[in-house]
Structure formats: C-alpha cells, structure tokens
Design an enzyme around this catalytic site. Structure first.
Site, PDB file in Angstrom:
ATOM      1  N   LEU A 129     -38.477  24.316  28.446  1.00 38.73           N
ATOM      2  CA  LEU A 129     -39.445  23.789  27.937  1.00 38.73           C
ATOM      3  C   LEU A 129     -38.995  22.940  26.718  1.00 38.73           C
ATOM      4  CD1 LEU A 129     -43.067  25.955  27.911  1.00 38.73           C
ATOM      5  CD2 LEU A 129     -41.647  25.001  29.480  1.00 38.73           C
ATOM      6  N   SER A 178     -41.223  18.558  29.993  1.00 36.80           N
ATOM      7  CA  SER A 178     -41.644  19.603  30.250  1.00 36.80           C
ATOM      8  C   SER A 178     -42.420  20.032  31.830  1.00 36.80           C
ATOM      9  CB  SER A 178     -41.573  20.802  29.321  1.00 36.80           C
ATOM     10  OG  SER A 178     -42.547  20.481  28.988  1.00 36.80           O
ATOM     11  N   SER A 179     -43.471  18.733  32.067  1.00 40.67           N
ATOM     12  CA  SER A 179     -44.019  19.044  33.099  1.00 40.67           C
ATOM     13  C   SER A 179     -43.329  18.595  34.553  1.00 40.67           C
ATOM     14  CB  SER A 179     -45.558  18.600  32.467  1.00 40.67           C
ATOM     15  OG  SER A 179     -46.445  18.960  31.002  1.00 40.67           O
ATOM     16  N   LYS A 224     -48.263  24.414  35.355  1.00 42.55           N
ATOM     17  CA  LYS A 224     -47.408  24.607  34.876  1.00 42.55           C
ATOM     18  C   LYS A 224     -46.832  25.055  34.631  1.00 42.55           C
ATOM     19  CE  LYS A 224     -44.284  22.706  30.658  1.00 42.55           C
ATOM     20  NZ  LYS A 224     -44.890  21.506  30.007  1.00 42.55           N
ATOM     21  N   ILE A 260     -45.694  18.630  23.845  1.00 44.80           N
ATOM     22  CA  ILE A 260     -45.381  18.649  22.340  1.00 44.80           C
ATOM     23  C   ILE A 260     -44.151  17.423  21.895  1.00 44.80           C
ATOM     24  CG2 ILE A 260     -43.238  20.440  22.596  1.00 44.80           C
ATOM     25  CD1 ILE A 260     -44.639  21.969  20.470  1.00 44.80           C
ATOM     26  N   GLY A 261     -43.763  16.847  22.443  1.00 40.61           N
ATOM     27  CA  GLY A 261     -43.054  16.072  22.289  1.00 40.61           C
ATOM     28  C   GLY A 261     -42.903  14.456  23.225  1.00 40.61           C
ATOM     29  N   GLY A 262     -44.340  14.403  24.844  1.00 39.13           N
ATOM     30  CA  GLY A 262     -43.752  13.754  26.026  1.00 39.13           C
ATOM     31  C   GLY A 262     -44.160  14.537  26.939  1.00 39.13           C
ATOM     32  N   SER A 263     -44.037  15.775  26.961  1.00 39.04           N
ATOM     33  CA  SER A 263     -43.597  16.851  27.929  1.00 39.04           C
ATOM     34  C   SER A 263     -45.585  16.506  29.372  1.00 39.04           C
ATOM     35  CB  SER A 263     -44.521  17.769  27.907  1.00 39.04           C
ATOM     36  OG  SER A 263     -43.021  18.230  26.847  1.00 39.04           O
TER      37      SER A 263
END
Length: 577
Positions: A181, A207-208, A132, A228-231
C-alpha cells in the site's frame, strides 16, 4: 570433511531458496486462478441476467448520478437487481481493460436478496459499492498485494462494510492496490498492474488505484478508499474523480491485517502521529456528501465507539454564504506542472467572481514537514519494519527503488548522508534521500517527534486563524504519471502529504484537462532547481493532453461538511466554465 560439509550446506541453502521461491510462485498462481475463476462465474451470472431481462437500458442507468440513482431506487422505478447487474457487467468490461479488480464479491447476491425484503431501505438502498483491497469483507482476503496475506480470509465484515450494508448498499467488488500500500502507482506481483482507463500508458495513482480506475471507467458509482499520504486524492486527481480524505477519526472501521503491524498504518489503526483515513471516491461531490451522511449514522457510532458521534451537518454543506478562502499554487517544496498551477489560478478567479473572498496563504515550513515529520513518522526505525513486510515475498518492480534505498546498511547511509550534505543547499533540502533521513534512536526521541508534529499543527492552525479562513484552495499532484514513475518520485506528493500530517479533511475536484498549451509550457518547466528530479517529473507527466487536472480543497479538523461545501462550489463553477 570440512569442504564436504561446506558444499553440503551451500547446496542445502540453494535448495531451500529454490523451494521457497517455488512455494511463493505456487501461492501467487493459485490466487490468480481463484480470481480468474470468480470473474468467469460472475460473467456467467451477468449473461444469465441479460438473457432474462434483455431490455435493460444500460447506458441510461450508468449515466445517472448517485443522488438521482438512489431516488429512482427508493421510489421503485429501478430495481436493485437491475442496477447491480448493470454495474457488474460494466465492471467486467473495465477490469478487462485496466486490471482494476482483485475480485468480485459473490455474496453480493445474498445482500441483494436481503435488502429486497427490508421495510427500511437505508440511504444507500440498492447502490453497488466497490471497496479497496484491505477493507475486510467476511470470507475474503485482505492481501495488501503481499503473498504473506494470501492465506487468512477475514472472519467478519469490517465496521465500515457493516454500516454500508445497514444503509442498503451492496459491496460487489474488491479493487487492486500497490504492494504494501505504500506507493502511489498501482501494481503488485500477485495481481499485476492496474492502468489508467483514459490512457493505458498512465498510472491510475495509488494506493486506492483500483478504485480510481474502476470508478473512472464507469464500473462503480461509489467506492471506499484510504489515505495516508494521498492514497484517495492522488487516484482521484489522476483519474478525474472527486475524493475526500476526512479527519482520520471521523470514519473508522477496518479490521487489522494481523500478518504484520506495519500494514496497519495505512488502514487507520496504527499508533502513529500521522494517521490514515478512510473516505469515499465518486464521480461528483454530492455523491461524497451522501456517502458521508450515510456512514455517519447511529450504526457506525455503536459498532465503533472510538468514532465521535457527530452526524453529517447538512446545513453547513447546503449553505450559500460567501466563504473566505486561502489559496496558494505552490507549497515551495516541489513545484508542480504548469497545468496544475493554471487550474488553481483559474479556480481562484472563478471563486472571486462568484462572490467569495480569496486570500493569499503560504503553508509554513513544508520542507521540514516532509523531511522530518512525515517520513520520520513511518521510517523512524530506518525502514526496517517496512522491509520486514517483504520477507519471503517478491518485490514489485515499481517498489524496487524505495526498497533498495532502505536496504542500504546504516554505515552506508551515514556515508551517503555525508556525501549529500554539501548538496543540501543546492537541492533546497527537497530531495534529501529517504535512505538518509534521521531515525528515532530512543523512546525519548520518538516522544519528541510526536510532540513536534503537534507543535507544527498548532503553528499551522494559528496562521489559519489569523487570516480568519473558512477553507483553503491549493494544488494536488497531477496529471497522471506514466506507469513506473511514482516509485521514483516519492517526495513529489508533498501537496497531499501535508494534510495527512495536519490531519485536516482534504478533497480533490477535477476542474480542467491538459491542453496543448500546457504541454508546451511543460517544456519550459524547470521546477525548483532544474535538477534530475525536476526532469523526471517532466518525463512522468508528459503526453497527458486531454487528461484530467484537479485542485484540492481543505478545511480544519472535523469540518468535512465545509470542505465538501467548497468542493461543491468549485465543481459547480468548473462545470459552468
């Protein structure tokens, strides 16, 4: 004279603004030109390799699972050079279709030559790995999709990249990310929008998202993302991949982006009660397990003493003992589309039929977690630190709804909160506007917030222990959203955000695809309140027939092997079905 002075000042301000915009545009054009030149050079090298060795069986190599590919490389029946150039060629094809790459890593040729001369091959010997954008690789930028990060190449490899190289892997590509991100779409104004390889109208997640698109398109066999939230989990769900978010401290080793402290939140080094985590993404669960086994080695523990020296426990992952699994198909906060609930229930029945014990489980107080614990962790200052990230930058259209929210002055936010207060019962607190969340006005309030996160974790673990659970099966947001919608539905990701707040290992496994019947059921979906947000979710996921549907598996902290064990069981049963 005063009028002349005012006119002169106004003209100077306009000129300064024009010059600033021109400078930003110039930097963005230069970054794109550098990327495009790198792609052309790599295409030329691939062409030269094809001319030298025209008999390479590309499809056969690309179809090999990671575990089998490593075996072939270890025994010498395939060469690292052949595998690397096969994946480089495929990555060129995939990024042409989806715009998933930020750049190739030309030093991959040096790493290839270095591993070819080794006596000890390492667990990932000869495996091409994509990383990433913000994971530092020496001599390359970590941009986070921001102009302010374009001028400072990394001075050294991150710890994670060093360990990958030690294990014989070859980092070969850097993948695209959303700006800052903090979005689960995948678009930034420098390198553009990344598309889902299965449907170009759909997002690959974020974000990934670049990783998701590249691996799903076949251009990489193993990637490293952050969450960090589902990335990690959202791109895996949207793109039909397996992805693991470990306990945050289980893997570390990303060099900080020195341009702005907020950017370090998503790269796992910011002092927040909700930590980010690094983790693998791949086509199957065994690949994730192999990657974790390779990374959790002495090299990692020596390079980063903050990582607990806990090697991968193969015995737990390989066990065949029946599991006691909690399950739920809705968290009571944001009801997900019918196909997702169907996938959870079908997986539950398959696990029961295979001899596992399934127990109903209801996560406590998810409204409170979302509105207070999660959002307040990152926007305790009312979003000012995040807004600072965009100073002197162009805001990507996918982020404008969120950015505009936080730009509302404090007085305006208070007025908005008063207006919305009568509607809170109607909305069940689900869509409390992010512009109206409470902020921490003092150090004491911040310490109390940290304490409340710990209190909630204790409450959740107590409930888990009372039911004597080994793991939990639950939903994950999906199927893939139409591009542009993720920025309008931040609170739709409660299914993944919950386990960031808890800092539990959580992974995603694709188990089904959207059917025509699912699309018909979606027309009857009313969500929580049949309100504008529920209608927006229907629009976001409509037109997804044939796209992947996934479930989420969760374990207690430091039990990644148990989480992967359940994921493997789910994967095996879904393949049998």
């Amino acid at each position: 004279a005063v009028l002349v002075l005012l006119c002169g000042s106004a003209a100077a301000a306009v000129a300064w603004k024009w010059l600033s915009k021109r400078q930003i545009k110039k930097k963005m054009e230069e970054a794109r030109r550098t990327r495009d030149e790198g792609v052309k050079k790599m295409a030329k090298l691939v062409q030269q390799f094809r001319e030298q060795i025209p008999s390479v069986q590309t499809d056969a190599i690309l179809s090999l699972p990671l575990v089998e590919l490593t075996g072939r490389l270890q025994e010498g029946s395939l060469s690292p050079r052949t595998v690397l150039y096969t994946y480089l060629e495929k990555a060129l094809e995939v990024t042409q279709q989806t715009n998933c790459l930020r750049q190739f890593i030309p030093e991959c040729e040096e790493q290839l030559q270095e591993i070819e001369g080794r006596k000890e091959k390492g667990l990932l010997y000869g495996i091409p790995v994509s990383i990433k954008d913000h994971i530092s690789h020496k001599g390359h930028l970590s941009t986070c999709g921001l102009v302010q990060c374009l001028g400072t190449p990394a001075q050294d490899d991150s710890v994670l990249v060093k360990v990958l190289k030690k294990q014989g892997a070859i980092p070969f590509a850097v993948t695209n990310v959303p700006q800052s991100l903090f979005n689960y779409d995948c678009s930034n104004p420098i390198f553009g929008k990344t598309l889902n390889p299965f449907n170009h109208q759909k997002s690959p997640g974020g974000s990934s998202g670049g990783e998701g698109a590249l691996i799903a398109g076949g251009g990489s066999i193993l990637g490293i993302g952050s969450d960090i939230g589902g990335s990690i989990r959202l791109p895996s769900s949207f793109c039909g991949l397996c992805g693991l978010k470990p306990t945050a401290q289980r893997l570390r080793g990303v060099n900080q982006c020195l341009m702005h402290p907020f950017l370090n939140v998503d790269i796992c080094s910011h002092p927040t009660p909700v930590p980010g985590a690094l983790g693998p993404m791949a086509r199957d669960v065994d690949s994730l397990a192999l990657c974790m086994k390779a990374l959790l080695c002495q090299e990692m523990f020596q390079l980063d003493p903050t990582v607990p020296p806990i090697p991968f426990n193969d015995e737990v992952y390989s066990s065949s003992a029946p599991l006691r699994v909690g399950y739920y198909d809705t968290d009571g906060y944001f009801p997900l589309p019918p196909c997702v609930r169907r996938a959870v229930q079908e997986t539950r029945m398959a696990l029961q039929a295979a001899g596992h014990e399934l127990v109903p489980f209801s996560p406590p107080r998810v409204h409170y977690v979302m509105n207070e614990l999660f959002l307040k962790s990152f926007f305790a200052d009312g979003g000012r630190a995040w807004l600072d990230v965009f100073t002197g930058d162009v805001v990507d259209p996918s982020l404008k709804p969120q950015v505009n929210c936080y730009k509302i002055p404090r007085l305006g936010k208070k007025l908005l909160a008063l207006i919305l207060k009568p509607l809170q019962f109607l909305l069940l607190f689900k869509f409390k506007n992010v512009a109206t969340i409470s902020i921490c006005r003092s150090v004491k309030e911040m310490w109390n917030h940290h304490h409340q996160v710990e209190v909630y974790r204790t409450e959740f673990i107590t409930q888990w222990r009372e039911l004597q659970l080994d793991a939990v099966l639950c939903p994950v947001l999906g199927p893939a959203f139409t591009t542009g919608y993720p920025g309008k539905l931040l609170t739709a990701i409660s299914s993944t955000m919950l386990y960031n707040v808890l800092n539990f290992p959580a992974g995603v496994v694709p188990v089904s695809t959207v059917t025509e019947a699912d699309e018909e059921d979606l027309k009857l979906y009313q969500g929580c309140c049949d309100d504008p947000w529920d209608h927006m979710l229907k629009q976001a996921v409509a037109g997804a027939v044939g796209l992947p549907v996934a479930v989420q598996c969760v374990a207690l902290p430091w039990q990644e092997e148990l989480c992967l064990r359940l994921m493997k069981e789910v994967e095996t049963l879904s393949h049998e079905k």
